[in-house]
Motif scaffolding. Structure first.
Motif, mmCIF file in Angstrom:
data_model
loop_
_atom_site.group_PDB
_atom_site.id
_atom_site.type_symbol
_atom_site.label_atom_id
_atom_site.label_comp_id
_atom_site.label_asym_id
_atom_site.label_seq_id
_atom_site.Cartn_x
_atom_site.Cartn_y
_atom_site.Cartn_z
ATOM 1 N N PRO A 373 -80.630 120.610 -81.805
ATOM 2 C CA PRO A 373 -81.231 121.884 -81.410
ATOM 3 C C PRO A 373 -82.189 122.440 -82.466
ATOM 4 C CG PRO A 373 -78.921 121.855 -80.824
ATOM 5 C CD PRO A 373 -79.165 120.639 -81.654
ATOM 6 N N CYS A 374 -81.799 122.367 -83.706
ATOM 7 C CA CYS A 374 -82.692 122.833 -84.767
ATOM 8 C C CYS A 374 -83.901 121.915 -84.912
ATOM 9 C CB CYS A 374 -81.921 122.928 -86.074
ATOM 10 S SG CYS A 374 -82.913 123.475 -87.493
ATOM 11 N N ALA A 375 -83.688 120.615 -84.891
ATOM 12 C CA ALA A 375 -84.762 119.642 -85.100
ATOM 13 C C ALA A 375 -85.855 119.762 -84.048
ATOM 14 C CB ALA A 375 -84.191 118.230 -85.105
ATOM 15 N N LEU A 376 -85.483 120.085 -82.804
ATOM 16 C CA LEU A 376 -86.473 120.156 -81.732
ATOM 17 C C LEU A 376 -87.489 121.268 -81.960
ATOM 18 C CD1 LEU A 376 -84.186 119.494 -78.640
ATOM 19 C CD2 LEU A 376 -85.816 117.921 -79.691
ATOM 20 N N LEU A 377 -87.146 122.262 -82.767
ATOM 21 C CA LEU A 377 -88.114 123.321 -83.074
ATOM 22 C C LEU A 377 -89.270 122.809 -83.916
ATOM 23 C CD1 LEU A 377 -85.699 126.302 -83.853
ATOM 24 C CD2 LEU A 377 -86.980 125.855 -81.745
ATOM 25 N N ALA A 378 -89.121 121.629 -84.517
ATOM 26 C CA ALA A 378 -90.195 121.033 -85.315
ATOM 27 C C ALA A 378 -91.019 120.042 -84.511
ATOM 28 C CB ALA A 378 -89.602 120.330 -86.531
ATOM 29 N N MET A 379 -90.830 119.989 -83.189
ATOM 30 C CA MET A 379 -91.539 119.025 -82.360
ATOM 31 C C MET A 379 -92.316 119.757 -81.274
ATOM 32 S SD MET A 379 -88.672 116.013 -82.037
ATOM 33 C CE MET A 379 -89.873 114.824 -81.451
ATOM 34 N N ASP A 380 -93.564 119.348 -81.083
ATOM 35 C CA ASP A 380 -94.416 119.949 -80.061
ATOM 36 C C ASP A 380 -94.408 119.091 -78.805
ATOM 37 O OD1 ASP A 380 -95.219 122.034 -81.763
ATOM 38 O OD2 ASP A 380 -96.788 120.769 -82.647
ATOM 39 N N GLY A 381 -94.779 119.703 -77.694
ATOM 40 C CA GLY A 381 -94.982 118.960 -76.455
ATOM 41 C C GLY A 381 -93.727 118.350 -75.878
ATOM 42 N N LEU A 382 -92.603 119.032 -76.003
ATOM 43 C CA LEU A 382 -91.360 118.499 -75.455
ATOM 44 C C LEU A 382 -91.385 118.536 -73.935
ATOM 45 C CD1 LEU A 382 -88.781 120.203 -77.832
ATOM 46 C CD2 LEU A 382 -89.550 117.824 -77.892
ATOM 47 N N PRO A 383 -90.737 117.576 -73.282
ATOM 48 C CA PRO A 383 -90.702 117.596 -71.816
ATOM 49 C C PRO A 383 -89.913 118.803 -71.306
ATOM 50 C CG PRO A 383 -89.242 115.893 -72.682
ATOM 51 C CD PRO A 383 -90.008 116.419 -73.852
ATOM 52 N N GLN A 384 -90.333 119.303 -70.181
ATOM 53 C CA GLN A 384 -89.710 120.484 -69.590
ATOM 54 C C GLN A 384 -89.120 120.142 -68.228
ATOM 55 O OE1 GLN A 384 -89.765 123.191 -71.528
ATOM 56 N NE2 GLN A 384 -91.039 122.111 -72.998
ATOM 57 N N PRO A 385 -87.988 120.763 -67.807
ATOM 58 C CA PRO A 385 -87.156 121.666 -68.601
ATOM 59 C C PRO A 385 -86.281 120.886 -69.570
ATOM 60 C CG PRO A 385 -86.188 121.344 -66.441
ATOM 61 C CD PRO A 385 -87.460 120.542 -66.471
ATOM 62 N N PRO A 386 -85.501 121.522 -70.438
ATOM 63 C CA PRO A 386 -85.344 122.975 -70.535
ATOM 64 C C PRO A 386 -86.559 123.632 -71.175
ATOM 65 C CG PRO A 386 -84.125 121.905 -72.263
ATOM 66 C CD PRO A 386 -84.672 120.806 -71.418
ATOM 67 N N LEU A 387 -86.808 124.844 -70.815
ATOM 68 C CA LEU A 387 -87.945 125.577 -71.362
ATOM 69 C C LEU A 387 -87.621 125.990 -72.792
ATOM 70 C CD1 LEU A 387 -88.810 127.799 -68.275
ATOM 71 C CD2 LEU A 387 -89.911 125.683 -69.000
ATOM 72 N N LEU A 388 -88.413 125.526 -73.716
ATOM 73 C CA LEU A 388 -88.117 125.753 -75.119
ATOM 74 C C LEU A 388 -88.092 127.241 -75.452
ATOM 75 C CD1 LEU A 388 -87.477 124.310 -77.736
ATOM 76 C CD2 LEU A 388 -89.912 124.264 -78.266
ATOM 77 N N ASP A 389 -88.964 128.031 -74.818
ATOM 78 C CA ASP A 389 -88.980 129.459 -75.113
ATOM 79 C C ASP A 389 -87.644 130.118 -74.776
ATOM 80 O OD1 ASP A 389 -91.541 129.312 -76.052
ATOM 81 O OD2 ASP A 389 -92.479 130.000 -74.194
ATOM 82 N N GLN A 390 -86.950 129.591 -73.772
ATOM 83 C CA GLN A 390 -85.672 130.176 -73.373
ATOM 84 C C GLN A 390 -84.563 129.857 -74.365
ATOM 85 O OE1 GLN A 390 -85.348 128.376 -69.495
ATOM 86 N NE2 GLN A 390 -86.209 130.172 -68.457
ATOM 87 N N VAL A 391 -84.613 128.690 -74.953
ATOM 88 C CA VAL A 391 -83.524 128.287 -75.848
ATOM 89 C C VAL A 391 -83.880 128.452 -77.322
ATOM 90 C CG1 VAL A 391 -82.568 126.669 -74.181
ATOM 91 C CG2 VAL A 391 -84.299 125.869 -75.788
ATOM 92 N N ARG A 392 -85.127 128.834 -77.621
ATOM 93 C CA ARG A 392 -85.550 128.934 -79.020
ATOM 94 C C ARG A 392 -84.642 129.834 -79.860
ATOM 95 N NH1 ARG A 392 -90.206 127.464 -81.441
ATOM 96 N NH2 ARG A 392 -91.228 127.112 -79.436
ATOM 97 N N PRO A 393 -84.221 131.010 -79.357
ATOM 98 C CA PRO A 393 -83.336 131.833 -80.196
ATOM 99 C C PRO A 393 -82.010 131.143 -80.525
ATOM 100 C CG PRO A 393 -84.297 133.142 -78.426
ATOM 101 C CD PRO A 393 -84.630 131.712 -78.133
ATOM 102 N N LEU A 394 -81.454 130.401 -79.579
ATOM 103 C CA LEU A 394 -80.213 129.682 -79.838
ATOM 104 C C LEU A 394 -80.434 128.574 -80.849
ATOM 105 C CD1 LEU A 394 -78.889 129.394 -76.167
ATOM 106 C CD2 LEU A 394 -78.204 131.043 -77.916
ATOM 107 N N TYR A 395 -81.561 127.873 -80.722
ATOM 108 C CA TYR A 395 -81.868 126.794 -81.661
ATOM 109 C C TYR A 395 -82.131 127.341 -83.063
ATOM 110 C CZ TYR A 395 -82.369 123.586 -77.664
ATOM 111 O OH TYR A 395 -82.151 122.812 -76.547
ATOM 112 N N ALA A 396 -82.779 128.481 -83.138
ATOM 113 C CA ALA A 396 -83.026 129.099 -84.452
ATOM 114 C C ALA A 396 -81.713 129.518 -85.100
ATOM 115 C CB ALA A 396 -83.953 130.298 -84.293
ATOM 116 N N ALA A 397 -80.780 130.014 -84.286
ATOM 117 C CA ALA A 397 -79.470 130.374 -84.821
ATOM 118 C C ALA A 397 -78.766 129.145 -85.400
ATOM 119 C CB ALA A 397 -78.623 131.020 -83.726
ATOM 120 N N ARG A 398 -78.948 128.001 -84.772
ATOM 121 C CA ARG A 398 -78.348 126.782 -85.311
ATOM 122 C C ARG A 398 -78.965 126.438 -86.670
ATOM 123 N NH1 ARG A 398 -75.805 122.967 -82.740
ATOM 124 N NH2 ARG A 398 -74.729 124.841 -81.986
#
Length: 659
Positions: A373-398
């Motif tokens: 979850p944390c590592a994916l915040l360092a990657m662009d152009g991820l396949p959707q879904p899940p929508l990264l904007d929706q899970v970004r706060p949870l990933y940042a908390a990790r």
């Protein structure tokens, strides 16, 4: 219809007593027991016969273990066969709008978003349950979208009339049985007798490989044999004391023929399921599950086609195929002794060997659950879904949690995310695997898999699971509740074998903000990396699943997508192939670019545009290995440059099949 075995010594009155007695009875069939003082006991089997199933009873009786007899014998064809008791057999006819492959749904019915209806939601018929199970398993495995080409460019949903034979089988030493099933098409080619044997992918029920083995074998006139390999959708409602019978209907927990009734403490609530709560560590026996399914196929063929009997491993071609966990199962079957198996095709196999680069599923799953979850915040152009904007706060908390624990350096989320990504790359993950793994992270799949497998590897029963995880129906508040009769009735047909899904959720007693799942995940990871009896127990269970090289001379083709983000090729197929070749085995390896793990998710537009399905390559490998058994050369190794279709419909040029 059919016969059922009864044990002379009744198993008492209470559900708990009956389950315990059934458990001892199964272990004692081969003189094996978890209680040494019981090892000398033998239960005499008494069978009750109802016409017209005398022939099937005779087959099972011939396989039953006599007092004082051993548990294996060597046959004329060189295969060592375990003596097997097939319990609670049944047979059904599927013609005139209810075929073997799709239960009459065809491609249009399989593509419908809503499952086939039950006339009575609380009491579906066996035919309704079967039809819905086929719908569910087709959609879970294959890309059925109109642009994906299934049924036109590759694969088959042909109307295949025929019969089904099913039963329970139990491997020596196991507590609980696994389901076995044979589909026999009316067009079975008696002059070229062929059985395709398979195991369900994931932890799915008995139809979990219908789109893999059934779609290839049935239209060709082969019989197809299945096993749920000791997992499946035979859930047990602990609150109501209800499980499932041979035909998939909900039955009381003390009913004859119940597929899975766990031992449970008094007052236990929630839901138990076989993969997590059987105490059998089924993965250690995957190969034997497959072989027993093949044995069942031969004996069911003897019953169904008496004029052509006997069917033996010597006079019947047997090809094993599976994907994911099913792929791992057929590779485990490949290592068993004897010439019972003629060829193997394994797609994206979950297989673990003691070889350089190899990693156990539990190891990289718990690693991914924490870091990805944390590592994916360092990657662009991820396949959707899940929508990264929706899970970004949870990933940042990790990222913040791991920094607080000293796992990740860096003063901000971006720096921590880069470090998490680099740690995964250094551990053997590829950029492609991480990118495709966004789906597993976004749907919290890593946590569900880790909690289930920790239970299985440690042989934990109900209420014994490590790290505070359990399973139950959930309300909108995510708190556990009792399941409704309608929810429970659909589990057998709808469930994937690992919650969450079908109204059953994963209950995590350690949930706490701000990083809700952190505590439970750290505990699960510690069962691999830490010390203590609990970790030793889990690691011992994992060690029991290690694979050996295939039998010498057995043709094997392994097919794997290079972008697989659930079972990365670098941790599974690649080291298994290298290990087999180091032992002198001639196995062939197809690696396919732009293919991830889940064909079923290609119905999501962004995944369908980016990735190709794996099934066309599995079918092609089956074609080639079948031709090899007729004298053609084995296919060469290949790295296949499949081309994503983008927004267009797929055509043959996208697949780039090796020639």
């Amino acid at each position: 219809m059919g016969w059922k075995a009864t044990v002379a010594n009744p198993c008492g009155a209470s559900l708990r007593t009956k389950v315990r007695c059934r458990r001892r009875t199964r272990l004692l069939r081969c003189g094996r027991s978890r209680h040494p003082e019981e090892a000398h006991v033998r239960h005499r089997q008494h069978h009750r016969l109802t016409a017209p199933r005398a022939r099937f009873l005779a087959v099972a009786a011939a396989l039953a273990i006599a007092a004082g007899a051993g548990c294996a014998s060597t046959t004329a064809d060189g295969a060592t066969r375990e003596a097997i008791v097939f319990e609670h057999p049944r047979s059904t006819i599927h013609r005139d709008g209810d075929d073997l492959l799709t239960a009459g749904l065809g491609i249009d019915g399989l593509r419908r978003m809503a499952p086939p209806d039950f006339a009575d939601a609380e009491a579906p018929t066996p035919a309704e349950l079967r039809r819905r199970a086929l719908w569910s398993n087709w959609r879970g495995i294959a890309d059925l979208g109109p642009a994906g080409g299934y049924g036109a460019l590759y694969g088959s949903v042909a109307d295949v009339p025929g019969r089904e034979f099913s039963a329970y089988a139990t491997v020596p030493g196991a507590i609980h049985p696994h389901r076995v099933l044979l589909q026999l098409p009316d067009a079975f080619d008696a002059a070229r007798r062929c059985v395709v044997v398979t195991a369900s992918s994931g932890s799915r029920g008995i139809y979990g490989a219908i789109a893999v083995a059934g779609a290839w074998g049935l239209p060709r006139g082969c019989a197809v044999a299945y096993t749920d390999k000791g997992a499946g959708s035979d859930y047990f409602d602990l609150d109501a004391g209800i499980g499932f019978g041979p035909d998939g209907r909900a039955v009381a927990g003390d009913a004859a023929g119940i597929a899975f009734a766990p031992e449970a403490p008094e007052g236990a609530g929630g839901v138990a399921f076989k993969h997590a709560h059987s105490k059998d560590n089924p993965e250690a026996d995957w190969g034997r599950h497959v072989k027993q399914a093949a044995e069942f196929a031969l004996h069911a063929l003897d019953e169904a086609l008496p004029a052509q009997a006997p069917f033996t491993f010597d006079n019947t071609r047997v090809i094993a195929v599976g994907i994911s966990n099913g792929g791992g199962a057929v590779l485990r079957a490949a290592e068993l002794e004897g010439d019972w198996l003629d060829a193997v095709v394994a797609g994206e196999p979950n297989v673990h060997v003691d070889a350089p680069g190899a990693r156990a599923l539990y190891d990289y799953t718990t690693e991914a659950a924490l870091l990805m979850p944390c590592a994916l915040l360092a990657m662009d152009g991820l396949p959707q879904p899940p929508l990264l904007d929706q899970v970004r706060p949870l990933y940042a908390a990790r990222c913040d949690s791991l920094a607080a624990d000293g796992v990740l350096p860096g003063a901000d989320t971006a720096t921590r995310a880069v470090r998490a990504r680099d740690m995964l790359l250094a551990a053997g993950w590829t950029e492609g695997a991480l990118r495709a793994g966004a789906l597993s992270a976004g749907f919290d799949l890593w946590r569900s898999v880790a909690a289930t497998y920790a239970n299985a590897y440690g042989r934990h029963g109900v209420g014994e699971g490590p790290c505070g995880f359990s399973f139950a129906a959930q309300g909108t508040d995510f708190l556990p509740r009792r399941a409704t009769a309608a929810e429970r009735a659909a589990w057998w047909s709808d469930a994937s074998g690992i919650p969450p899904g079908s109204g059953v959720g994963l209950i995590d007693a350690g949930l706490a903000p701000p990083d809700l799942a952190l505590k439970g995940l750290q505990c699960l990871r510690g069962l691999w990396t830490g010390e203590g009896a609990g970790a030793d127990r889990v690691r011992a269970g994992i060690a029991a699943t290690r694979a050996a090289p295939p039998r010498a001379g057995l043709p094997v083709v392994v097919v794997h997508g290079l972008d697989d983000g659930l079972i990365p090729v670098a941790f599974s197929s690649a080291p298994w192939v290298a290990h087999a070749r180091a032992a002198g085995r001639d196995v062939r390896f197809w690696q396919v670019r732009n293919v991830q793990h889940f064909d079923g998710f290609l119905a999501l537009p962004d995944y369908g545009a980016r990735y190709l399905p794996l099934l066309p390559y599995v079918y092609e490998a089956l074609d080639r290995i079948d031709a090899h058994l007729d004298g053609a050369p084995l296919p060469a190794d290949a790295v296949i440059d499949a081309t994503p279709r983008g927004a267009a419909a797929m055509d043959a040029s996208h697949l780039a099949m090796p020639r």
